[in-house]
Design a protein around this motif. Structure first.
Motif, short mmCIF file in Angstrom:
data_model
loop_
_atom_site.label_atom_id
_atom_site.label_comp_id
_atom_site.label_asym_id
_atom_site.label_seq_id
_atom_site.Cartn_x
_atom_site.Cartn_y
_atom_site.Cartn_z
N VAL A 84 0.83 -1.20 0.00
CA VAL A 84 0.00 0.00 0.00
C VAL A 84 0.86 1.25 0.00
CG1 VAL A 84 -1.52 1.38 1.48
CG2 VAL A 84 -2.08 -0.99 1.00
N ALA A 85 1.95 1.22 0.77
CA ALA A 85 2.84 2.38 0.82
C ALA A 85 3.49 2.65 -0.53
CB ALA A 85 3.91 2.16 1.89
N PHE A 106 -7.23 -3.69 -2.83
CA PHE A 106 -7.88 -4.98 -2.56
C PHE A 106 -6.86 -6.11 -2.47
CE2 PHE A 106 -11.98 -3.04 -3.70
CZ PHE A 106 -12.81 -3.68 -2.78
N ILE A 107 -5.81 -6.04 -3.30
CA ILE A 107 -4.76 -7.07 -3.24
C ILE A 107 -4.05 -7.01 -1.88
CG2 ILE A 107 -2.53 -7.76 -4.19
CD1 ILE A 107 -3.58 -6.84 -6.93
N ALA A 112 -3.30 -9.30 3.69
CA ALA A 112 -3.39 -9.20 5.15
C ALA A 112 -4.38 -10.21 5.71
CB ALA A 112 -3.81 -7.78 5.55
N LEU A 113 -5.52 -10.35 5.06
CA LEU A 113 -6.54 -11.29 5.53
C LEU A 113 -6.05 -12.73 5.46
CD1 LEU A 113 -9.97 -9.98 4.17
CD2 LEU A 113 -9.26 -10.22 6.55
N LEU A 143 -11.31 -3.43 5.27
CA LEU A 143 -9.90 -3.02 5.20
C LEU A 143 -9.68 -1.98 4.09
CD1 LEU A 143 -7.95 -6.37 5.78
CD2 LEU A 143 -8.15 -4.43 7.34
N VAL A 144 -10.30 -2.20 2.93
CA VAL A 144 -10.15 -1.24 1.84
C VAL A 144 -10.80 0.10 2.20
CG1 VAL A 144 -10.76 -0.74 -0.58
CG2 VAL A 144 -9.95 -3.02 0.07
N TRP A 145 -11.93 0.04 2.88
CA TRP A 145 -12.59 1.28 3.29
C TRP A 145 -11.76 2.01 4.35
CZ3 TRP A 145 -14.70 5.32 2.08
CH2 TRP A 145 -15.48 6.12 2.91
#
Length: 338
Positions: A84-85, A106-107, A112-113, A143-145
């Motif tokens: 994400v970073a 989403f990836i 993480a999930l 998580l995406v939200w």
């Protein structure tokens, strides 16, 4: 004692990296220039959140090596946070189309999930309910939200930083009440990484966090909540209560803009915190008010829920005044961007 020296080192590393990033942003002209959608008035360097990411991820293997973070959580936080970073860093330096950013989000959330073993059974009316694949889908969206709403809420000086610090320190008290003190090290490490950056970001900010930092914080906070829920199911609700200011403001604003038919991917400044900063003619009072709300209002409710209180009552008590504030300051209201 080693872990406390680690936390102190993380603060100093984050501070030093932010100093270097400030000079880098000036050299590369990575400057946020105020416009009609901005909440700041002076050109300000951006991208300082990379210091949070770097200091946290560098310390994560040490925390795992001290057996204060399990290997699965380590892999989940490291892989998803770094991905994400990188997306945020690339977007800060240029532009990535919204659909590709969202796919990347989403990836990262799915990674993480996977390592966190999916969405845990949740406490519903005193019964642990395993929601299966539907729960995993909800967790993915959650998580995406969280990732994106944290980006949306990073709009005035110091706000995203003090939210992360106060929530992380508050959840440590909740963990103590719930009898799972072994979970405190992840939030403490994240708080330490943000403290070093806050020295540069507190109003008036000398550098902004940028997408790399805000998206990273949102995802890591969301993942830490899922990790905690695997140990004690009601802790998920405690996390959602403590994050209530950001969740309510961002969600209320998004829903209002959707109802009105606005293009939700376009920049705006109609969040409640942005309206409030204009009303009070400054960022500092709003940033400090978030700390007061988190500690004085949301923390006692989160502790009560963490100790076994009803999550439905807790969420209602916590969110009702926040919804009123969102309404009072016209979150998402047409014409409030001006």
């Amino acid at each position: 004692m080693t872990v406390w020296w680690l936390l102190i080192a993380v603060i100093f590393v984050s501070w030093g990296l932010t100093f270097l990033l400030h000079r880098y942003a000036l050299a590369k002209s990575l400057i946020d220039i105020p416009n009609e959608r901005s909440s700041h008035t002076n050109p300000t360097p951006r991208g300082g959140g990379v210091a949070i990411v770097t200091s946290f991820l560098l310390a994560l293997p040490v925390l795992a090596g001290l057996n204060m973070l399990n290997p699965a959580a380590f892999c989940g936080l490291l892989g998803s946070g770094l991905f994400v970073a990188v997306i945020g860093f690339a977007d800060d330096h240029g532009h990535i189309a919204a659909r590709w950013r969202l796919l990347g989000h989403f990836i990262a959330a799915a990674w993480a999930l996977y390592w966190l073993n999916g969405f845990p059974p949740i406490d519903l009316f005193g019964v642990a309910v395993d929601m299966g694949w539907f729960g995993n889908f909800l967790a993915l969206v959650y998580l995406v939200w969280m990732l994106n709403l944290y980006n949306f809420m990073d709009g005035i000086d110091g706000l995203a930083s003090v939210e992360a610090i106060s929530v992380c320190l508050a959840i440590c008290l909740v963990y103590w009440v719930a009898g799972v003190i072994e979970l405190v090290w992840g939030p403490l490490l994240l708080a330490a990484a943000v403290v070093g950056f806050l020295f540069w970001n507190f109003p008036p900010a000398r550098i902004f966090m940028g997408d790399a930092g805000s998206g990273f914080l949102g995802l890591v906070l969301g993942a830490l909540a899922i990790q905690a829920a695997w140990t004690v199911p009601q802790l998920l609700w405690s996390w959602l209560i403590l994050l209530g200011v950001f969740i309510v403001d961002a969600t209320w604003t998004l829903v209002m803009r959707l109802i009105r038919g606005d293009k939700i991917y376009q920049a705006h400044r109609s969040h409640a915190y942005q309206q409030a900063s204009r009303y009070f003619k400054g960022h500092r009072v709003i940033t400090l008010s978030i700390v007061v709300i988190n500690v004085g209002w949301l923390l006692p409710v989160a502790m009560w829920v963490g100790a076994g209180g009803s999550w439905m009552i807790g969420l209602t008590v916590a969110y009702a005044p926040l919804c009123w504030l969102a309404w009072k300051f016209g979150a998402g209201k047409a014409g409030c961007e001006d």
